[in-house]
Design a protein around this motif. Structure first.
Motif, short mmCIF file in Angstrom:
data_model
loop_
_atom_site.label_atom_id
_atom_site.label_comp_id
_atom_site.label_asym_id
_atom_site.label_seq_id
_atom_site.Cartn_x
_atom_site.Cartn_y
_atom_site.Cartn_z
N ILE A 127 -8.86 -2.67 -10.23
CA ILE A 127 -8.01 -2.15 -11.25
C ILE A 127 -7.47 -0.93 -11.15
O ILE A 127 -6.18 -0.56 -11.02
CB ILE A 127 -9.00 -1.75 -12.72
N VAL A 128 -8.19 0.27 -10.60
CA VAL A 128 -7.66 1.55 -10.24
C VAL A 128 -6.56 1.42 -9.11
O VAL A 128 -5.47 1.85 -9.27
CB VAL A 128 -8.64 2.72 -9.93
N ALA A 129 -6.97 0.79 -8.00
CA ALA A 129 -6.14 0.83 -6.79
C ALA A 129 -4.66 0.05 -7.10
O ALA A 129 -3.51 0.42 -6.64
CB ALA A 129 -6.75 0.02 -5.61
N VAL A 130 -4.97 -1.05 -7.95
CA VAL A 130 -3.85 -1.94 -8.34
C VAL A 130 -2.75 -1.17 -9.50
O VAL A 130 -1.65 -0.93 -9.11
CB VAL A 130 -4.04 -3.09 -9.07
N GLU A 131 -3.30 -0.35 -10.33
CA GLU A 131 -2.54 0.29 -11.33
C GLU A 131 -1.90 1.69 -10.62
O GLU A 131 -0.97 2.18 -11.07
CB GLU A 131 -3.64 0.91 -12.67
N GLN A 132 -2.39 2.13 -9.51
CA GLN A 132 -1.81 3.27 -8.74
C GLN A 132 -0.84 2.89 -7.58
O GLN A 132 -0.35 3.56 -7.03
CB GLN A 132 -2.85 4.21 -8.18
N SER A 133 -0.75 1.40 -7.46
CA SER A 133 -0.02 1.04 -6.33
C SER A 133 1.58 0.88 -6.86
O SER A 133 2.01 1.35 -7.93
CB SER A 133 -0.33 -0.51 -6.07
N ASP A 134 2.43 0.42 -6.10
CA ASP A 134 3.84 0.11 -6.45
C ASP A 134 3.99 -1.02 -7.33
O ASP A 134 5.16 -1.20 -7.77
CB ASP A 134 4.66 -0.05 -5.16
N GLU A 135 3.13 -1.85 -7.56
CA GLU A 135 3.21 -2.99 -8.37
C GLU A 135 2.10 -3.04 -9.49
O GLU A 135 1.04 -4.03 -9.59
CB GLU A 135 3.12 -4.13 -7.59
N PRO A 136 2.00 -2.06 -10.52
CA PRO A 136 1.06 -1.95 -11.52
C PRO A 136 1.17 -3.04 -12.57
O PRO A 136 2.48 -3.69 -12.60
CB PRO A 136 0.97 -0.58 -11.96
N LEU A 137 0.16 -3.71 -13.27
CA LEU A 137 0.25 -4.58 -14.20
C LEU A 137 0.64 -3.75 -15.57
O LEU A 137 1.25 -4.31 -16.28
CB LEU A 137 -0.88 -5.32 -14.48
N VAL A 138 -0.10 -2.70 -15.70
CA VAL A 138 0.38 -1.87 -17.00
C VAL A 138 1.11 -0.57 -16.89
O VAL A 138 1.47 0.07 -15.95
CB VAL A 138 -1.05 -1.02 -17.37
N ASP A 139 1.99 -0.70 -17.98
CA ASP A 139 3.24 0.51 -18.07
C ASP A 139 2.59 1.54 -18.70
O ASP A 139 2.75 2.60 -18.47
CB ASP A 139 4.44 -0.20 -18.80
#
Length: 140
Positions: free
Chosen positions: A112-124
């Motif tokens: 979750i954290v790594a994805v949301e801090q990446s260049d392609e997050p799911l949550v705006d």
């Protein structure tokens, strides 16, 4: 001597009554709920919902959080990008501790954290609100 016995008995009675009152007050306190409304990145709501279904909800439960419900919005602005869920906690203090524990979970950090801090997050954006049921609510 009788005076001291009476005073001791009165002290014990006040102690028992006070303890009983404290326990009943504690038991009547309501649990709390957290309403979390996510606006996903365009087209990512299904992917976010799948992540909750496959991973996040189980991590919440493992941390002691109560999964009340997960929802896709059907009305209102940005419905195609709206994902909403409700969590339950015994108290605000318990909520804070559970989120601290969850933040230390390596799987949570990776998925979750790594994805949301990446260049392609799911949550705006996230709008989170703590809710306390009214005294006439069945959710108390």
């Amino acid at each position: 001597m009788t005076k001291w016995k009476v005073l001791a008995a009165v002290g014990v009675i006040f102690g028992v009554v006070g303890t009983g009152w404290g326990l009943s007050a504690q038991q009547s306190q309501s649990r709390v709920f957290e309403l979390r409304m996510y606006k996903t990145v365009d087209g990512k709501r299904t992917e976010l919902s799948n992540r909750f279904r496959d991973h996040t909800a189980a991590m919440f439960a493992e941390a002691g959080m109560e999964n009340i419900g997960y929802f896709n919005a059907e009305t209102g602005p940005d419905t195609e990008n709206a994902f909403v869920y409700i969590l339950g906690y015994p108290s605000l203090e318990a909520r804070d501790e559970m989120w601290r524990e969850l933040g230390q979970n390596p799987e949570f950090q990776r998925l979750i954290v790594a994805v949301e801090q990446s260049d392609e997050p799911l949550v705006d954006t996230i709008d989170a609100r703590m809710l306390v049921p009214t005294e006439y609510s069945d959710l108390r």
